[in-house]
Design a protein around this motif. Sequence first.
Motif, short mmCIF file in Angstrom:
data_model
loop_
_atom_site.label_atom_id
_atom_site.label_comp_id
_atom_site.label_asym_id
_atom_site.label_seq_id
_atom_site.Cartn_x
_atom_site.Cartn_y
_atom_site.Cartn_z
N GLY A 145 -6.49 -2.96 0.48
CA GLY A 145 -6.15 -4.17 -0.28
C GLY A 145 -6.19 -3.93 -1.78
N MET A 146 -7.20 -3.19 -2.26
CA MET A 146 -7.26 -2.88 -3.69
C MET A 146 -6.02 -2.10 -4.11
N ALA A 147 -5.65 -1.10 -3.29
CA ALA A 147 -4.48 -0.28 -3.62
C ALA A 147 -3.21 -1.13 -3.66
N GLN A 148 -3.07 -2.05 -2.72
CA GLN A 148 -1.89 -2.92 -2.68
C GLN A 148 -1.84 -3.83 -3.90
N MET A 296 0.26 4.63 -7.83
CA MET A 296 -0.26 3.75 -6.78
C MET A 296 0.65 3.71 -5.55
N PRO A 297 1.99 3.75 -5.68
CA PRO A 297 2.81 3.91 -4.47
C PRO A 297 2.49 5.19 -3.71
N ASP A 298 2.21 6.29 -4.45
CA ASP A 298 1.79 7.53 -3.80
C ASP A 298 0.48 7.32 -3.03
N VAL A 299 -0.44 6.60 -3.65
CA VAL A 299 -1.73 6.32 -3.01
C VAL A 299 -1.53 5.57 -1.70
N LEU A 300 -0.68 4.56 -1.73
CA LEU A 300 -0.43 3.78 -0.51
C LEU A 300 0.17 4.66 0.59
N ARG A 301 1.07 5.55 0.20
CA ARG A 301 1.65 6.45 1.20
C ARG A 301 0.57 7.37 1.79
N MET A 302 -0.33 7.87 0.95
CA MET A 302 -1.39 8.74 1.44
C MET A 302 -2.36 7.99 2.35
N LEU A 303 -2.65 6.74 2.01
CA LEU A 303 -3.56 5.94 2.82
C LEU A 303 -2.99 5.66 4.21
N ASN A 304 -1.68 5.58 4.29
CA ASN A 304 -1.03 5.20 5.53
C ASN A 304 -0.35 6.36 6.25
N SER A 305 -0.70 7.59 5.85
CA SER A 305 -0.11 8.77 6.46
C SER A 305 -1.21 9.67 7.00
N GLU A 306 -0.87 10.49 7.96
CA GLU A 306 -1.83 11.44 8.50
C GLU A 306 -1.70 12.81 7.84
N GLU A 307 -0.71 12.97 6.97
CA GLU A 307 -0.55 14.25 6.27
C GLU A 307 -1.69 14.46 5.29
N ARG A 308 -2.14 15.69 5.17
CA ARG A 308 -3.24 15.99 4.25
C ARG A 308 -2.72 16.04 2.82
N PRO A 309 -3.31 15.27 1.92
CA PRO A 309 -2.86 15.28 0.52
C PRO A 309 -3.13 16.63 -0.15
N ALA A 310 -2.51 16.85 -1.28
CA ALA A 310 -2.73 18.08 -2.05
C ALA A 310 -4.20 18.19 -2.46
N ALA A 311 -4.65 19.41 -2.67
CA ALA A 311 -6.05 19.65 -3.04
C ALA A 311 -6.29 19.22 -4.48
N PRO A 312 -7.36 18.46 -4.74
CA PRO A 312 -7.68 18.07 -6.11
C PRO A 312 -8.31 19.22 -6.89
N THR A 313 -8.21 19.14 -8.22
CA THR A 313 -8.84 20.12 -9.11
C THR A 313 -10.19 19.60 -9.54
N PRO A 314 -11.25 20.41 -9.49
CA PRO A 314 -12.57 19.93 -9.92
C PRO A 314 -12.55 19.49 -11.38
N PRO A 315 -13.23 18.40 -11.71
CA PRO A 315 -13.29 17.96 -13.10
C PRO A 315 -14.08 18.93 -13.97
N SER A 316 -13.92 18.81 -15.26
CA SER A 316 -14.52 19.77 -16.19
C SER A 316 -16.04 19.79 -16.13
N PHE A 317 -16.67 18.68 -15.73
CA PHE A 317 -18.14 18.66 -15.75
C PHE A 317 -18.76 19.19 -14.45
#
Length: 320
Positions: A145-148, A296-317
Amino acid sequence: MPVCVPVFMTGFRMFSLSEMKAATNNFSEHNLIGRGGSATVYKGVISDVLVAIKRFCAARHLRRDVDHYVNVFALLGQHQNIVCFLGYCQETTYEKMLYKGRYVEAEITSMIVVEEYTPNGNLSDIIEGQCPQMDWSIIFQIIQGMAQGIAHLHWKNIIHMDLKPENILFDSNMNPKICDFEMCKIFDQEVTQEVTEELAGTLGYMAPEYIAQGVISAKNDVYSFGLLVLSTIRGMSRSGLLQHSIEWAWEVREAQSLKDLFDSASCGESQLQEVERRIHIGLLCTQDNPRERPTMPDVLRMLNSEERPAAPTPPSFIKR
């Protein structure tokens, strides 16, 4: 210049100050819901319907601020994940006040907005563990709901700028409702970002490029959304309460310790996979580089898909 809808053309009801006083029993403390730096919120009754009445601090807000608030909702329309705007009050009265030993007539402008009443608190209650442990299906519903709601804002070229747990309210069905639009920005269709020297919002949920360079874009809200997701899941785990949500999420991800954080009776294998996916999405949304964050449209697609999203990069800290 951003689109501006004249207040008299919005179709929203304009209440009188006397109606606001009657609805709140003259703004009594008994009707008080909450008090912030910019406004005080009261529970009120109008035509036998419970409403939330937000009275702005006159010393800090001018007439144009309520005009801005009304204009935002005129552009937004109604959405199930955005608090419903019912009307407003702008009324100037003259009252006698004691000043330097004598009474003088002072001009007082009341600036008030009326919204739907949401009876189930806000997201902070879940994150801080102030409510009973919830079923994961409700948590997934809240994140969806927040994403929508944020995606709808961005579709209308509106950036919230102050997404935080206290600004995610819950209706009687625990449906999340985004509220508090005083700080939001309305962009022209062709504008994607701007730069400001005046920061506004809540420090813990501000994007790093906004803090460092004053850059405003839709990716600010994406970053805040990611933090809301990670903080909500951390709150459900009742662990890492002294850690930053991003640091906690990276530790959990790299140690693959998710299974140890939740009761297997309430979080089965399939739900653990869904929790892991949402942590992954939250980390993508909180990337240091805004270009590496999804929309946010990308986020909604990721939330509603079974495909594994791309790997995130660790933050600088994060030390590796």
